[in-house]
Design a protein around this motif. Structure first.
Motif, PDB file in Angstrom:
ATOM      1  N   ASP A  48      69.153 107.178  12.204  1.00 34.81           N
ATOM      2  CA  ASP A  48      69.905 106.402  12.993  1.00 34.81           C
ATOM      3  C   ASP A  48      71.341 106.687  13.629  1.00 34.81           C
ATOM      4  OD1 ASP A  48      67.656 105.312  12.648  1.00 34.81           O
ATOM      5  OD2 ASP A  48      68.954 103.283  11.441  1.00 34.81           O
ATOM      6  N   LYS A  71      62.495 107.961  20.709  1.00 31.22           N
ATOM      7  CA  LYS A  71      63.923 107.002  20.198  1.00 31.22           C
ATOM      8  C   LYS A  71      62.927 105.914  20.125  1.00 31.22           C
ATOM      9  CE  LYS A  71      66.464 111.063  22.166  1.00 31.22           C
ATOM     10  NZ  LYS A  71      67.545 110.848  23.266  1.00 31.22           N
ATOM     11  N   VAL A  73      64.940 102.995  21.192  1.00 32.09           N
ATOM     12  CA  VAL A  73      65.912 102.362  22.065  1.00 32.09           C
ATOM     13  C   VAL A  73      66.683 100.844  21.984  1.00 32.09           C
ATOM     14  CG1 VAL A  73      66.404 104.642  22.406  1.00 32.09           C
ATOM     15  CG2 VAL A  73      65.895 102.836  23.750  1.00 32.09           C
ATOM     16  N   ARG A  74      67.612 100.699  22.066  1.00 31.14           N
ATOM     17  CA  ARG A  74      68.001  98.885  22.124  1.00 31.14           C
ATOM     18  C   ARG A  74      69.608  98.600  22.257  1.00 31.14           C
ATOM     19  NH1 ARG A  74      68.489  95.426  17.161  1.00 31.14           N
ATOM     20  NH2 ARG A  74      69.605  96.484  15.905  1.00 31.14           N
ATOM     21  N   ASP A  82      68.077 101.521  30.986  1.00 36.10           N
ATOM     22  CA  ASP A  82      67.327 102.640  30.224  1.00 36.10           C
ATOM     23  C   ASP A  82      66.410 103.509  30.961  1.00 36.10           C
ATOM     24  OD1 ASP A  82      68.228 103.797  27.691  1.00 36.10           O
ATOM     25  OD2 ASP A  82      65.934 103.596  28.168  1.00 36.10           O
ATOM     26  N   MET A 109      63.575  96.561  23.309  1.00 38.15           N
ATOM     27  CA  MET A 109      63.889  97.792  22.196  1.00 38.15           C
ATOM     28  C   MET A 109      63.099  98.504  24.140  1.00 38.15           C
ATOM     29  SD  MET A 109      63.697  97.131  18.909  1.00 38.15           S
ATOM     30  CE  MET A 109      61.825  96.547  18.681  1.00 38.15           C
ATOM     31  N   TYR A 131      69.981 103.538  18.562  1.00 35.80           N
ATOM     32  CA  TYR A 131      68.999 104.697  18.347  1.00 35.80           C
ATOM     33  C   TYR A 131      68.112 105.148  17.478  1.00 35.80           C
ATOM     34  CZ  TYR A 131      71.561 108.036  20.611  1.00 35.80           C
ATOM     35  OH  TYR A 131      72.481 109.114  20.978  1.00 35.80           O
TER      36      TYR A 131
END
Length: 178
Positions: A48, A71, A73-74, A82, A109, A131
């Motif tokens: 992480d 990945k 991702v958030r 993004d 996400m 992520y």
């Protein structure tokens, strides 16, 4: 969790169910069973990561030639735009991109599978970006595609403000150089 399809079939926008009350909120950001049964993704996360960046920082477009990383991702504070770019040579969507806003407010996400370049632009005063990755970080195998490669044509939400880009990212290659 709500699954929102994108123009790149393997890239998924996910919206966790959020339970809110006067104390705050609760959400599940990852659950193995959901990824395996609902998304048909049998993946394991090995690390992480958490990065904080200030407004106008553009990171990417990064990928690894060996140890390719998937990945999840958030953003947990602030907002980013993004982007994922398909760089799988035999893919019917090779060179195509998907971009979306991820923020603490929308709590969405993005699943970026291995074989995609990834990057983001911070659109708020700062952003904390989390992520999960499916393989180790391998600096000697990391490569960068230039964020403004005309062959890809990403429509970054730029407001004539000066971007903050690392030297490595500013020297990224074009997709045709891969």
């Amino acid at each position: 969790m709500k699954i929102i399809p994108t123009n790149l079939p393997d890239v998924l926008l996910l919206e966790p169910k959020c339970y809110k009350d006067d104390r705050g909120f609760f959400l599940v950001s990852y659950q193995t069973d959901f990824f395996q049964k609902e998304l048909n993704l049998n993946i394991s996360f090995v690390q992480d990561n958490h990065s904080r960046s200030c407004k106008n920082v553009l990171r990417g477009l990064h990928f690894q030639t060996q140890h390719p990383q998937g990945k999840l991702v958030r953003v947990v504070s602030g907002e980013v735009y993004d982007v994922a770019v398909d760089i799988r040579e035999n893919s019917r969507t090779f060179g195509q991109w998907f971009g979306t806003y991820l923020s603490a407010k929308n709590q969405r996400m993005l699943w970026v599978p291995p074989g995609f370049a990834h990057g983001f632009l911070v659109t708020s005063e700062y952003a904390d970006f989390l992520y999960k990755v499916t393989d180790i970080y391998s600096p000697k195998h990391e490569q960068t595609i230039h964020w403004s490669d005309p062959e890809i044509g990403i429509e970054w939400p730029l407001n004539n403000e000066e971007l903050i880009i690392s030297e490595k990212d500013s020297q990224g290659m074009n997709l045709s150089d891969l």
